[in-house]
Motif scaffolding. Structure first.
Motif, PDB file in Angstrom:
ATOM      1  N   LEU A  73       9.331  -1.758   3.337  1.00 52.01           N
ATOM      2  CA  LEU A  73       8.125  -2.000   2.544  1.00 52.01           C
ATOM      3  C   LEU A  73       6.866  -1.848   3.384  1.00 52.01           C
ATOM      4  N   ILE A  74       6.916  -2.306   4.629  1.00 55.16           N
ATOM      5  CA  ILE A  74       5.768  -2.122   5.528  1.00 55.16           C
ATOM      6  C   ILE A  74       5.518  -0.641   5.749  1.00 55.16           C
ATOM      7  N   HIS A  75       6.615   0.107   6.010  1.00 56.58           N
ATOM      8  CA  HIS A  75       6.483   1.552   6.218  1.00 56.58           C
ATOM      9  C   HIS A  75       5.931   2.239   4.970  1.00 56.58           C
ATOM     10  N   PHE A  76       6.426   1.809   3.798  1.00 54.05           N
ATOM     11  CA  PHE A  76       5.959   2.402   2.543  1.00 54.05           C
ATOM     12  C   PHE A  76       4.468   2.149   2.340  1.00 54.05           C
ATOM     13  N   GLU A  77       4.018   0.929   2.588  1.00 55.43           N
ATOM     14  CA  GLU A  77       2.603   0.604   2.410  1.00 55.43           C
ATOM     15  C   GLU A  77       1.731   1.398   3.374  1.00 55.43           C
ATOM     16  N   ARG A  78       2.207   1.569   4.606  1.00 55.78           N
ATOM     17  CA  ARG A  78       1.444   2.365   5.567  1.00 55.78           C
ATOM     18  C   ARG A  78       1.362   3.818   5.121  1.00 55.78           C
ATOM     19  N   THR A  79       2.479   4.324   4.579  1.00 57.94           N
ATOM     20  CA  THR A  79       2.482   5.700   4.082  1.00 57.94           C
ATOM     21  C   THR A  79       1.503   5.864   2.926  1.00 57.94           C
ATOM     22  N   VAL A  80       1.517   4.903   2.013  1.00 55.40           N
ATOM     23  CA  VAL A  80       0.573   4.953   0.883  1.00 55.40           C
ATOM     24  C   VAL A  80      -0.866   4.906   1.381  1.00 55.40           C
ATOM     25  N   ASP A  81      -1.146   4.016   2.334  1.00 52.85           N
ATOM     26  CA  ASP A  81      -2.495   3.915   2.891  1.00 52.85           C
ATOM     27  C   ASP A  81      -2.915   5.242   3.535  1.00 52.85           C
ATOM     28  N   ALA A  82      -1.983   5.869   4.272  1.00 50.22           N
ATOM     29  CA  ALA A  82      -2.294   7.139   4.934  1.00 50.22           C
ATOM     30  C   ALA A  82      -2.571   8.234   3.918  1.00 50.22           C
ATOM     31  N   ILE A  83      -1.765   8.280   2.858  1.00 49.46           N
ATOM     32  CA  ILE A  83      -1.976   9.287   1.818  1.00 49.46           C
ATOM     33  C   ILE A  83      -3.315   9.081   1.130  1.00 49.46           C
ATOM     34  N   GLU A  84      -3.635   7.839   0.814  1.00 45.48           N
ATOM     35  CA  GLU A  84      -4.916   7.564   0.152  1.00 45.48           C
ATOM     36  C   GLU A  84      -6.088   7.874   1.079  1.00 45.48           C
TER      37      GLU A  84
END
Length: 292
Positions: A73-84
């Motif tokens: 979940l931490i990795h997913f949130e970081r990925t979402v933040d990077a994409i945004e």
């Protein structure tokens, strides 16, 4: 059924709050929706994750999965933040290829403000002659080109500014005596240093001067150093006379209206990243002092 990120989020919320009701409140869902999602997750895993229906204690397997779920979940949130961040031009990389005069006189305040507003964007700026800027664009080494550039298929081009050409000579040169009415004929017999921009001056009276030149120098700083050393005079746009060369004079020509045009060239917006689009917009919006 594949494991979905919502299953991991639901499982972690139940483990964190120790109940379906607490997890439902935290996620803004109903307890029944949380219960169904958790049941699907346990069916996929093939074993219970909680020791009782109250969901207050994890099984040994549940504890192991909780640790893995938290990392994912931490990795997913970081990925979402990077994409945004990329989508909103808060992050990314921009490669600029431009002429030295643009790099030294135009870009510093633009990049200062742009980087302050977008600290996640990295800039790679290369200063070179106009021909190399064109090749950098064609060969994909630059996202934005700033130079005297002809139209190129597949690229969009817009005029940023133009500035007048003039004679560049040492401040004590004899040409200074007639600077108010300096013409091409005044350069007859004067040692002339050619440069890459000379090919863009179509004036017929200039062509014999160019043809008689014995020295071609393409780098702007090197040209100015040669003039400073007394090797000859040259023709450059006003903004190309770099501020640190205080012992050189820019003398406007009275018999030419030819100006150096600086264009911004890049692929269409659909072919570049939001960070490139944002920097291009910052360049367009800059107030450029090209008087003269």
């Amino acid at each position: 059924m594949a494991i979905k990120i919502e299953m991991l989020r639901c499982f972690q919320a139940v483990a964190d709050h120790g109940s379906l009701i607490g997890a439902a409140e935290a996620l803004g869902r109903t307890p029944s929706a949380i219960s169904m999602m958790l049941r699907q997750f346990e069916e996929h895993v093939g074993a219970p994750l909680f020791e009782s229906a109250r969901k207050s204690r994890l099984t040994p397997l549940g504890a192991l999965i909780r640790a893995e779920a938290a990392r994912e979940l931490i990795h997913f949130e970081r990925t979402v933040d990077a994409i945004e961040a990329l989508a909103l031009a808060r992050a990314g990389n921009v490669r600029i290829s431009c002429t030295p005069s643009v790099a030294q006189t135009v870009m510093p305040p633009i990049l200062r403000d742009f980087m302050a507003a977008r600290p996640g964007v990295r800039i790679d700026m290369r200063d070179t002659d106009s021909g190399t800027v064109q090749r950098d664009l064609i060969e994909g080494r630059a996202d934005i080109g700033l130079a005297s550039l002809p139209p190129l298929p597949g690229f969009q081009r817009e005029l940023l500014f133009s500035d007048p050409y003039g004679v560049v000579c040492p401040i004590d040169h004899a040409l200074e005596q007639s600077w108010q009415h300096l013409t091409w004929s005044d350069l007859d017999g004067v040692e002339f240093i050619a440069n890459g921009l000379c090919s863009q001056i179509p004036d017929a009276d200039f062509q014999p001067i160019l043809a008689a030149s014995r020295l071609m120098v393409r780098n702007t700083a090197s040209i100015l150093s040669m003039v400073r050393a007394g090797a000859g005079v040259t023709i450059l746009p006003r903004l190309a006379v770099l501020p640190e060369f205080l012992d050189l004079e820019f003398l406007p020509l009275a018999d030419t209206d030819t100006r150096r045009e600086v264009w911004m060239m890049m692929l269409p917006d659909s072919g570049v990243s939001p960070a490139v689009q944002a920097l291009a917009q910052a360049i367009r919006g800059a107030e450029l002092d090209t008087t003269g």
